[in-house]
Design a protein around this motif. Sequence first.
Motif, PDB file in Angstrom:
ATOM      1  N   GLU A 189       0.824  -1.211   0.000  1.00 56.65           N
ATOM      2  CA  GLU A 189       0.000   0.000   0.000  1.00 56.65           C
ATOM      3  C   GLU A 189       0.857   1.261   0.000  1.00 56.65           C
ATOM      4  O   GLU A 189       0.362   2.340  -0.315  1.00 56.65           O
ATOM      5  CB  GLU A 189      -0.937  -0.013   1.211  1.00 56.65           C
ATOM      6  N   ASP A 190       2.130   1.134   0.370  1.00 54.53           N
ATOM      7  CA  ASP A 190       3.022   2.304   0.399  1.00 54.53           C
ATOM      8  C   ASP A 190       4.424   1.865  -0.030  1.00 54.53           C
ATOM      9  O   ASP A 190       5.238   1.446   0.795  1.00 54.53           O
ATOM     10  CB  ASP A 190       3.049   2.914   1.798  1.00 54.53           C
ATOM     11  N   VAL A 191       4.691   1.942  -1.318  1.00 51.67           N
ATOM     12  CA  VAL A 191       5.986   1.521  -1.858  1.00 51.67           C
ATOM     13  C   VAL A 191       7.111   2.417  -1.347  1.00 51.67           C
ATOM     14  O   VAL A 191       8.223   1.950  -1.082  1.00 51.67           O
ATOM     15  CB  VAL A 191       5.948   1.501  -3.403  1.00 51.67           C
ATOM     16  N   TYR A 192       6.845   3.706  -1.173  1.00 52.14           N
ATOM     17  CA  TYR A 192       7.879   4.621  -0.693  1.00 52.14           C
ATOM     18  C   TYR A 192       8.376   4.202   0.697  1.00 52.14           C
ATOM     19  O   TYR A 192       9.580   4.172   0.965  1.00 52.14           O
ATOM     20  CB  TYR A 192       7.345   6.059  -0.652  1.00 52.14           C
ATOM     21  N   LYS A 193       7.435   3.865   1.585  1.00 52.09           N
ATOM     22  CA  LYS A 193       7.809   3.432   2.929  1.00 52.09           C
ATOM     23  C   LYS A 193       8.516   2.079   2.884  1.00 52.09           C
ATOM     24  O   LYS A 193       9.505   1.857   3.600  1.00 52.09           O
ATOM     25  CB  LYS A 193       6.572   3.335   3.823  1.00 52.09           C
ATOM     26  N   LEU A 194       8.035   1.171   2.032  1.00 48.63           N
ATOM     27  CA  LEU A 194       8.672  -0.144   1.904  1.00 48.63           C
ATOM     28  C   LEU A 194      10.118   0.007   1.450  1.00 48.63           C
ATOM     29  O   LEU A 194      11.022  -0.658   1.974  1.00 48.63           O
ATOM     30  CB  LEU A 194       7.892  -1.015   0.917  1.00 48.63           C
ATOM     31  N   VAL A 195      10.354   0.899   0.513  1.00 45.24           N
ATOM     32  CA  VAL A 195      11.723   1.148   0.039  1.00 45.24           C
ATOM     33  C   VAL A 195      12.588   1.702   1.160  1.00 45.24           C
ATOM     34  O   VAL A 195      13.747   1.298   1.333  1.00 45.24           O
ATOM     35  CB  VAL A 195      11.711   2.101  -1.185  1.00 45.24           C
ATOM     36  N   GLU A 196      12.038   2.612   1.949  1.00 41.95           N
ATOM     37  CA  GLU A 196      12.790   3.152   3.097  1.00 41.95           C
ATOM     38  C   GLU A 196      13.173   2.038   4.065  1.00 41.95           C
ATOM     39  O   GLU A 196      14.307   1.988   4.556  1.00 41.95           O
ATOM     40  CB  GLU A 196      11.931   4.192   3.837  1.00 41.95           C
ATOM     41  N   ASP A 197      12.210   1.148   4.343  1.00 39.08           N
ATOM     42  CA  ASP A 197      12.472   0.043   5.266  1.00 39.08           C
ATOM     43  C   ASP A 197      13.563  -0.883   4.738  1.00 39.08           C
ATOM     44  O   ASP A 197      14.458  -1.301   5.477  1.00 39.08           O
ATOM     45  CB  ASP A 197      11.185  -0.763   5.500  1.00 39.08           C
ATOM     46  N   ILE A 198      13.476  -1.205   3.442  1.00 40.84           N
ATOM     47  CA  ILE A 198      14.470  -2.097   2.831  1.00 40.84           C
ATOM     48  C   ILE A 198      15.860  -1.464   2.880  1.00 40.84           C
ATOM     49  O   ILE A 198      16.844  -2.107   3.256  1.00 40.84           O
ATOM     50  CB  ILE A 198      14.079  -2.429   1.373  1.00 40.84           C
ATOM     51  N   ARG A 199      15.912  -0.195   2.525  1.00 36.24           N
ATOM     52  CA  ARG A 199      17.210   0.500   2.511  1.00 36.24           C
ATOM     53  C   ARG A 199      17.800   0.617   3.914  1.00 36.24           C
ATOM     54  O   ARG A 199      19.007   0.449   4.107  1.00 36.24           O
ATOM     55  CB  ARG A 199      17.041   1.876   1.865  1.00 36.24           C
ATOM     56  N   SER A 200      16.951   0.870   4.907  1.00 36.70           N
ATOM     57  CA  SER A 200      17.433   1.038   6.279  1.00 36.70           C
ATOM     58  C   SER A 200      18.018  -0.258   6.843  1.00 36.70           C
ATOM     59  O   SER A 200      18.827  -0.219   7.771  1.00 36.70           O
ATOM     60  CB  SER A 200      16.293   1.520   7.185  1.00 36.70           C
ATOM     61  N   LYS A 201      17.604  -1.380   6.262  1.00 37.59           N
ATOM     62  CA  LYS A 201      18.117  -2.674   6.720  1.00 37.59           C
ATOM     63  C   LYS A 201      19.228  -3.207   5.812  1.00 37.59           C
ATOM     64  O   LYS A 201      19.587  -4.375   5.867  1.00 37.59           O
ATOM     65  CB  LYS A 201      16.969  -3.674   6.807  1.00 37.59           C
ATOM     66  N   GLY A 202      19.745  -2.321   4.956  1.00 36.80           N
ATOM     67  CA  GLY A 202      20.887  -2.692   4.122  1.00 36.80           C
ATOM     68  C   GLY A 202      20.525  -3.304   2.791  1.00 36.80           C
ATOM     69  O   GLY A 202      21.402  -3.771   2.060  1.00 36.80           O
ATOM     70  N   GLY A 203      19.238  -3.292   2.441  1.00 32.50           N
ATOM     71  CA  GLY A 203      18.816  -3.856   1.160  1.00 32.50           C
ATOM     72  C   GLY A 203      19.163  -2.942  -0.004  1.00 32.50           C
ATOM     73  O   GLY A 203      19.316  -1.725   0.167  1.00 32.50           O
ATOM     74  N   LYS A 204      19.282  -3.537  -1.187  1.00 32.64           N
ATOM     75  CA  LYS A 204      19.672  -2.790  -2.384  1.00 32.64           C
ATOM     76  C   LYS A 204      18.452  -2.427  -3.212  1.00 32.64           C
ATOM     77  O   LYS A 204      17.672  -3.308  -3.607  1.00 32.64           O
ATOM     78  CB  LYS A 204      20.648  -3.630  -3.212  1.00 32.64           C
ATOM     79  N   ILE A 205      18.291  -1.141  -3.496  1.00 30.50           N
ATOM     80  CA  ILE A 205      17.207  -0.660  -4.347  1.00 30.50           C
ATOM     81  C   ILE A 205      17.788  -0.377  -5.732  1.00 30.50           C
ATOM     82  O   ILE A 205      18.726   0.413  -5.864  1.00 30.50           O
ATOM     83  CB  ILE A 205      16.563   0.629  -3.779  1.00 30.50           C
ATOM     84  N   THR A 206      17.263  -1.031  -6.753  1.00 29.64           N
ATOM     85  CA  THR A 206      17.805  -0.860  -8.104  1.00 29.64           C
ATOM     86  C   THR A 206      16.974   0.094  -8.958  1.00 29.64           C
ATOM     87  O   THR A 206      17.417   0.510 -10.025  1.00 29.64           O
ATOM     88  CB  THR A 206      17.909  -2.220  -8.820  1.00 29.64           C
ATOM     89  N   ARG A 207      15.762   0.434  -8.493  1.00 26.60           N
ATOM     90  CA  ARG A 207      14.952   1.479  -9.128  1.00 26.60           C
ATOM     91  C   ARG A 207      14.199   2.200  -8.034  1.00 26.60           C
ATOM     92  O   ARG A 207      13.481   1.599  -7.249  1.00 26.60           O
ATOM     93  CB  ARG A 207      13.961   0.904 -10.137  1.00 26.60           C
TER      94      ARG A 207
ATOM     95  N   THR B  43       0.946   3.926 -12.157  1.00 24.23           N
ATOM     96  CA  THR B  43       1.225   2.976 -11.083  1.00 24.23           C
ATOM     97  C   THR B  43       2.622   3.212 -10.514  1.00 24.23           C
ATOM     98  O   THR B  43       3.602   3.271 -11.260  1.00 24.23           O
ATOM     99  CB  THR B  43       1.111   1.527 -11.587  1.00 24.23           C
ATOM    100  N   VAL B  44       2.716   3.337  -9.209  1.00 24.53           N
ATOM    101  CA  VAL B  44       4.010   3.548  -8.550  1.00 24.53           C
ATOM    102  C   VAL B  44       4.691   2.202  -8.334  1.00 24.53           C
ATOM    103  O   VAL B  44       4.093   1.272  -7.778  1.00 24.53           O
ATOM    104  CB  VAL B  44       3.829   4.270  -7.205  1.00 24.53           C
ATOM    105  N   ILE B  45       5.922   2.103  -8.785  1.00 28.88           N
ATOM    106  CA  ILE B  45       6.703   0.875  -8.611  1.00 28.88           C
ATOM    107  C   ILE B  45       8.120   1.211  -8.161  1.00 28.88           C
ATOM    108  O   ILE B  45       8.562   2.356  -8.255  1.00 28.88           O
ATOM    109  CB  ILE B  45       6.768   0.026  -9.910  1.00 28.88           C
ATOM    110  N   ALA B  46       8.819   0.195  -7.698  1.00 31.90           N
ATOM    111  CA  ALA B  46      10.252   0.280  -7.401  1.00 31.90           C
ATOM    112  C   ALA B  46      10.801  -1.126  -7.599  1.00 31.90           C
ATOM    113  O   ALA B  46      10.046  -2.091  -7.770  1.00 31.90           O
ATOM    114  CB  ALA B  46      10.490   0.765  -5.981  1.00 31.90           C
ATOM    115  N   PHE B  47      12.123  -1.257  -7.608  1.00 28.40           N
ATOM    116  CA  PHE B  47      12.747  -2.569  -7.705  1.00 28.40           C
ATOM    117  C   PHE B  47      13.789  -2.718  -6.604  1.00 28.40           C
ATOM    118  O   PHE B  47      14.561  -1.794  -6.334  1.00 28.40           O
ATOM    119  CB  PHE B  47      13.418  -2.779  -9.068  1.00 28.40           C
ATOM    120  N   ALA B  48      13.785  -3.895  -5.983  1.00 26.08           N
ATOM    121  CA  ALA B  48      14.780  -4.224  -4.969  1.00 26.08           C
ATOM    122  C   ALA B  48      15.474  -5.517  -5.357  1.00 26.08           C
ATOM    123  O   ALA B  48      14.915  -6.339  -6.085  1.00 26.08           O
ATOM    124  CB  ALA B  48      14.120  -4.370  -3.598  1.00 26.08           C
TER     125      ALA B  48
END
Length: 293
Positions: free
Chosen positions: A104-122, A132-137
């Motif tokens: 429901e909130d890709v922006y927040k999900l991306v923040e959470d992933i990044r804060s835990k050391g995950g790699k965001i590729t888009r 449609t809002v998207i991102a890639f991890a």
Amino acid sequence: MASEEAIETGVEREDLIDWPKKDKHRFLHAVYRVGDLDRTIKFYTECFGMKLLRKRDVPEEKYSNAFLGFGPEESNFAVELTYNYGVDKYDIGTGFGHFAIASEDVYKLVEDIRSKGGKITREPGPVKGGSTVIAFAQDPDGYIFELIQRGPTPEPLCQVMLRVGDLDRSIQFYEKACGMKLLRKSDNAAYKYTIAMLGYADEYETTVLELTYNYDVKEYTKGNAYAQVAISTEDVYKSAQAIDLVTKELGGKITRQPGPLPGINTKITSFLDPDGWKVVLVDNSDFLKELEK
């Protein structure tokens, strides 16, 4: 041959052709290999919010499995991670695309992933040419996850994307062999690709198979990382006969004749589609019994 067996058992050809559409199917899980099981479990639970559903070690075969998802396997899709003893790296190849997670909130999900050391590729934002809002991890083994913003859904683990060399042939194959429905098809001429969404219910409610055709690309490398997708069936024997007819028309082949797996007695059959992607059909009642153990 399965068609000859059909004649011998009195099963009419037309009945076999219609069977996949009458059968009760559901996507069960996607199977793929990882280099460090505990590392991937930690990443998926902490970064994506998945739950560890079950885990098993098979030392005599030198591998371990873990099943993760957003809900119980009786009703939800899962990923089945396989760790083979002593193997810490795999080749994903060029054919496998991504898995997708709805949020429901890709922006927040991306923040959470990044804060835990995950790699965001888009970075999160509207898809090109759409809203449609998207991102890639990327997970620790290099598997890509598309993060899709949408409203509440009973199935957040919503897509398996594979690349194919002939989209219309693949659509026909999955419709005829697996009883899938073509949910939508869209062409993006500007970026030279066409996609098709196939599944058993609306794509906003369940897991779907996303097939991608890139203009003029007929073949892809499979690597040795992604293995297969598993789908439920009410009758593996009848399904195998139907699939055999479809492979004669469109390509692909049965790789495991229907029957029980040694040790657990769950009945399965497996086959390759025309591009070599593997599908396993699992007896639904056997699968539910397996979960009870």
